[in-house]
Write an enzyme that holds these catalytic residues in place. Sequence first.
Site, short mmCIF file in Angstrom:
data_model
loop_
_atom_site.label_atom_id
_atom_site.label_comp_id
_atom_site.label_asym_id
_atom_site.label_seq_id
_atom_site.Cartn_x
_atom_site.Cartn_y
_atom_site.Cartn_z
N TRP A 101 0.91 -1.19 0.03
CA TRP A 101 0.04 0.08 -0.06
C TRP A 101 0.83 1.27 -0.05
CZ3 TRP A 101 -4.24 -1.20 -2.12
CH2 TRP A 101 -4.92 -2.35 -1.59
N ASP A 171 -1.38 6.47 6.41
CA ASP A 171 -2.43 5.61 6.20
C ASP A 171 -2.61 4.60 7.13
OD1 ASP A 171 -4.01 3.75 5.28
OD2 ASP A 171 -2.95 3.25 3.32
N LYS A 195 -11.66 -1.71 7.03
CA LYS A 195 -10.83 -2.78 7.83
C LYS A 195 -11.10 -2.80 9.41
CE LYS A 195 -8.57 -2.99 3.94
NZ LYS A 195 -7.58 -2.36 3.38
C1 LIG Z 1 -6.91 -1.94 2.11
C2 LIG Z 1 -5.96 -0.93 2.22
C3 LIG Z 1 -5.79 -0.06 1.14
C4 LIG Z 1 -6.74 0.19 0.02
O1 LIG Z 1 -7.84 0.67 0.60
P1 LIG Z 1 -9.25 0.56 -0.62
O2 LIG Z 1 -10.15 1.22 0.18
O3 LIG Z 1 -9.54 -0.45 -1.39
O4 LIG Z 1 -8.67 1.76 -1.69
C5 LIG Z 1 -4.94 1.05 1.48
N1 LIG Z 1 -3.89 0.88 2.56
C6 LIG Z 1 -4.20 0.16 3.50
C7 LIG Z 1 -3.21 -0.05 4.74
C8 LIG Z 1 -5.10 -0.96 3.34
O5 LIG Z 1 -5.19 -1.83 4.28
#
Ligand SMILES: *Cc1c(COP(=O)(O)O)cnc(C)c1O
Length: 360
Positions: A101, A171, A195
């Site tokens: 990511w 993030d 998540k």
């Molecule tokens: C799942 C995830 C993403 C991507 O998320 P989307 O909402 O599908 O774009 C980005 N960063 C992390 C840390 C993730 O776990």
Amino acid sequence: MSRVYNFSAGPAVLPEEVLKEAADEMLDYQGTGMSVMEMSHRSKAYDKIIKDAESDLRDLMNIPDNYKVLFLQGGASQQFAMIPMNLMKNKKAAYIVTGQWAKKAYQEAQKYGEAVKVASSEDKTFSYIPDCSDLDIPEDADYVYICENNTIYGTKFKELPNTKGKTLVADVSSCFLSEPVDVSKYGIIYGGVQKNIGPAGVVIVIIREDLITEDVLPGTPTMLQYKIHADAQSLYNTPPAYGIYICGKVFKWLKKQGGLAAMKEYNEKKAKILYDFLDQSKLFKGTVVEKDRSLMNVPFVTGNEELDAKFVAEAKEAGFENLKGHRTVGGMRASIYNAMPIEGVEKLVEFMKKFEAENQ
Ligand SMILES: *Cc1c(COP(=O)(O)O)cnc(C)c1O
């Protein structure tokens, strides 16, 4: 009805209490005679839903007044572009690449300016967090970017990087609300909610006010400007209304559990059960350097691909779903987010013990 133990990395398990409440309110939300799904986002009832969600999130995370909370769409991946478009005034930013990511965010940023990779753990399949105490951060970098919890590899920054005074952007998709945070250390904290918070379709951005400006890269679409959403209090256009409503319920549930300090304690207890087992097992082993282990995502392997596949299949039979590791790493991964009850982890470990005994 029978519910499984769902170890999915995302979309992931939600508190049963929240799902039941939402079911009860499905046809008639608190005497309005309609579902939240059918409701105008400009209605009085919805205004209360979104305002309460924001204020409960502010309470939970102790968000200072000089930060805005935005409920946006496009997933965490949309932020990979939105961040450089809004923040790259000098067209330069530092990226710490600790997984897929972070790497995607780094690659996307290259479209908008110079993204400088200042550290990486790719040399060892992202199984650790690099030392970030004294990085070579460019003088004119607009921000330093991290992915705080690496969902796929199961690593977590236990200490934030020394950004040398630059704005930190994080993030936190897979560790959102899993433990207390000091928001004032960040310029932006953001995450997709699917998540650890709610249903897919909502991304929450917590952003310091001085980073919200009209001075964005030329050509930045209206919908990708933080200022547009901040000025309209996340109601510039139709927001992901139902998703925000569920997030709001999860915030209330978290407050009832005792807030983020209590969640941290619970999450540590849960993760310890699994890590302690992995550390003494003769069949299974964790794949992450001990000091960098995530409380949320726990990858492990047997060392034998066929045995891994057998385990995943038998676990599914026994009611433990979504234990297959990410397609890029193989093996297994148990995601044990806030809503995973401790019994789920205890029973999983029991099952692993049994599997180990049968497959010596
Ligand atoms: C799942 C995830 C993403 C991507 O998320 P989307 O909402 O599908 O774009 C980005 N960063 C992390 C840390 C993730 O776990």
